[in-house]
Design an enzyme around this catalytic site. Sequence first.
Site, mmCIF file in Angstrom:
data_model
loop_
_atom_site.group_PDB
_atom_site.id
_atom_site.type_symbol
_atom_site.label_atom_id
_atom_site.label_comp_id
_atom_site.label_asym_id
_atom_site.label_seq_id
_atom_site.Cartn_x
_atom_site.Cartn_y
_atom_site.Cartn_z
ATOM 1 N N LYS A 1 2.225 2.356 -5.119
ATOM 2 C CA LYS A 1 2.833 1.708 -6.186
ATOM 3 C C LYS A 1 2.255 1.879 -7.642
ATOM 4 O O LYS A 1 2.701 2.193 -8.549
ATOM 5 C CB LYS A 1 3.413 0.435 -6.266
ATOM 6 C CG LYS A 1 4.177 0.012 -5.003
ATOM 7 C CD LYS A 1 4.490 -1.538 -4.996
ATOM 8 C CE LYS A 1 3.274 -2.405 -4.641
ATOM 9 N NZ LYS A 1 2.817 -2.266 -3.288
ATOM 10 N N GLY B 1 -4.202 -4.452 -4.250
ATOM 11 C CA GLY B 1 -5.147 -3.479 -4.701
ATOM 12 C C GLY B 1 -4.631 -2.009 -5.026
ATOM 13 O O GLY B 1 -4.122 -1.309 -4.336
ATOM 14 N N HIS B 2 -4.419 -1.818 -6.369
ATOM 15 C CA HIS B 2 -3.664 -0.701 -7.037
ATOM 16 C C HIS B 2 -4.673 0.262 -7.383
ATOM 17 O O HIS B 2 -5.469 0.208 -8.469
ATOM 18 C CB HIS B 2 -2.600 -1.331 -8.253
ATOM 19 C CG HIS B 2 -1.718 -2.173 -7.412
ATOM 20 N ND1 HIS B 2 -0.836 -2.796 -8.393
ATOM 21 C CD2 HIS B 2 -1.243 -2.451 -6.219
ATOM 22 C CE1 HIS B 2 0.150 -3.473 -7.551
ATOM 23 N NE2 HIS B 2 -0.359 -3.365 -6.105
ATOM 24 N N ASP C 1 1.046 -1.134 -0.108
ATOM 25 C CA ASP C 1 -0.133 0.111 -0.083
ATOM 26 C C ASP C 1 0.902 1.531 0.045
ATOM 27 O O ASP C 1 0.436 2.314 0.708
ATOM 28 C CB ASP C 1 -0.931 0.077 1.048
ATOM 29 C CG ASP C 1 -1.704 -1.415 1.183
ATOM 30 O OD1 ASP C 1 -2.292 -1.564 0.340
ATOM 31 O OD2 ASP C 1 -1.930 -1.851 2.238
ATOM 32 N N GLN D 1 2.189 -5.673 -3.120
ATOM 33 C CA GLN D 1 2.648 -5.932 -1.775
ATOM 34 C C GLN D 1 3.958 -4.919 -1.655
ATOM 35 O O GLN D 1 4.278 -4.272 -2.298
ATOM 36 C CB GLN D 1 2.714 -7.179 -1.233
ATOM 37 C CG GLN D 1 1.355 -8.027 -1.015
ATOM 38 C CD GLN D 1 0.993 -8.423 -2.341
ATOM 39 O OE1 GLN D 1 1.638 -9.178 -2.943
ATOM 40 N NE2 GLN D 1 -0.396 -8.505 -2.760
HETATM 41 P P1 IMP Z 1 -2.385 -12.639 1.741
HETATM 42 O O1 IMP Z 1 -1.462 -12.259 0.875
HETATM 43 O O2 IMP Z 1 -3.978 -12.424 1.404
HETATM 44 O O3 IMP Z 1 -1.977 -14.380 2.086
HETATM 45 O O4 IMP Z 1 -2.127 -12.087 3.272
HETATM 46 C C1 IMP Z 1 -1.106 -12.157 3.984
HETATM 47 C C2 IMP Z 1 -0.672 -10.871 4.452
HETATM 48 O O5 IMP Z 1 -0.393 -9.802 3.498
HETATM 49 C C3 IMP Z 1 -1.800 -10.220 5.365
HETATM 50 O O6 IMP Z 1 -1.416 -9.576 6.353
HETATM 51 C C4 IMP Z 1 -2.182 -9.117 4.382
HETATM 52 O O7 IMP Z 1 -2.902 -7.853 4.988
HETATM 53 C C5 IMP Z 1 -1.001 -8.759 3.571
HETATM 54 N N1 IMP Z 1 -1.432 -8.237 2.207
HETATM 55 C C6 IMP Z 1 -1.768 -8.851 1.277
HETATM 56 N N2 IMP Z 1 -1.877 -8.271 -0.121
HETATM 57 C C7 IMP Z 1 -1.597 -6.943 0.411
HETATM 58 C C8 IMP Z 1 -1.567 -5.882 -0.111
HETATM 59 O O8 IMP Z 1 -1.948 -5.602 -1.561
HETATM 60 N N3 IMP Z 1 -1.321 -4.537 0.709
HETATM 61 C C9 IMP Z 1 -1.148 -4.742 2.229
HETATM 62 N N4 IMP Z 1 -0.907 -5.757 2.533
HETATM 63 C C10 IMP Z 1 -1.314 -6.938 1.939
#
Ligand code: IMP
Length: 427
Positions: A16, A40-41, A13, A225
Amino acid sequence: MPIQAVLGCQWGDEGKGKIVDLLASDADWVARFQGGANAGHTVFAGTERIILHLVPTGILHARVRCAIGNGVVLDPEALLEEIRYISGLGIELRDRLRVSAFAHLITPVEKAIETLSAQDLAIGTTRRGIGPAYAEKAARRGLRVEDLIDPRALRERLRAQWEEQARACGSGEEAFAAAAGAGFEAVASRLEEAGRALAPLVCDVTDLLLEEDDRGARILAEGAQGAWLDVDQGTYPFVTSSNTTAGGICTGLGIPPQRVKKIYGVVKAYVTRVGLGPFPTEFTGEHADRFRELAGEYGATTRRPRRCGWYDAVLARRACRVNGVDELIVTKLDVLGEEETIRLAARYESGGAARDGGWLGTRQLARAQPVYREFPGWRRPLRDCRAWSQLPAEARDYVQALARETGARLGRVSIGPGRDQVIAADA
Ligand code: IMP
């Protein structure tokens, strides 16, 4: 422009999407190499707020072509939904989007595994089936896009995976189907349909990008991420399941490292985190709530409130070194405009670090005591500034100190959501 990449250097977040959107105007290709629809871009095109999850952000530029690499875990139904959403905005994309035959799938099986294992609750995941999809890939049980477009292989492999997982979850086929949201037949025919719809987009993305690079095309790799969510480099186990750092570009697209010539590292002027895990500079109490509201810090994918805190140069420094960042881009500087005093963690108490072995492990970070540097706030909006010289001196001082403490070359500063609110730094 040789191959370049935009990578997050915090917990995701970082903004990017906006930076990729900006750089994409000089690109021929934008490629995603890891993650899935957990990303989520967000991009503002005019007054329109567009949120993309799987399709690379470059798609918003009519001339740019986009690729989803083998390192992505792809939910075919989510991708089709996103294609419909983008088409609904009047953006033609089918001729401009290519999907790797070797990307692994996220199907209702992976979502059921995540729900039944309660992994989503323990880590605070986005519940998009990301962890199980990478686990199935590593266990060599996963289905790939090449299976999706081959109905026989799809049924055979899905059947084997379904039966094994239903057995493993221990609560019976019916409970498994309930967690998957449908029975095997319904899931298989939905996936067959998705396969027919996506087949024209499928190719060998590695081959495609290497050839495009050979002929001098400008390729931008779009990270999802951030470094501290990297499965190897991050705050394990509170991480996502892919390599979000620079190495992921090579494995997730099939590109040799020496072809990647420039890395942009993106950080916010403060830090946020969604989900569980250590966060040394996290705000507490009333300040945390006020800041979150003011900054609008809610997840783009899940709408969850994000945890917020001061900029952590210790973590950013490490992330920039791991990623080999050539240019640091600082986003959301405008959000700090109401703070009387701005703090930045320059290091952690050394007593604690020595006791903890000195490395930045998850347990060590949970105990870390940041040592802050303080800066006077500028207490005025930045949104109308269009040049470095127009920024208040306090804002320039802060962001320059931030880059120095991070040990990276400051390139640009973003001061609002608009495409024109990015300023080249005169560092
Ligand atoms: P997962 O990727 O859904 O398995 O989540 C694992 C961890 O990564 C959790 O803490 C999510 O909140 C975090 N996470 C996954 N994708 C994002 C993102 O795009 N932005 C921020 N945190 C993310």
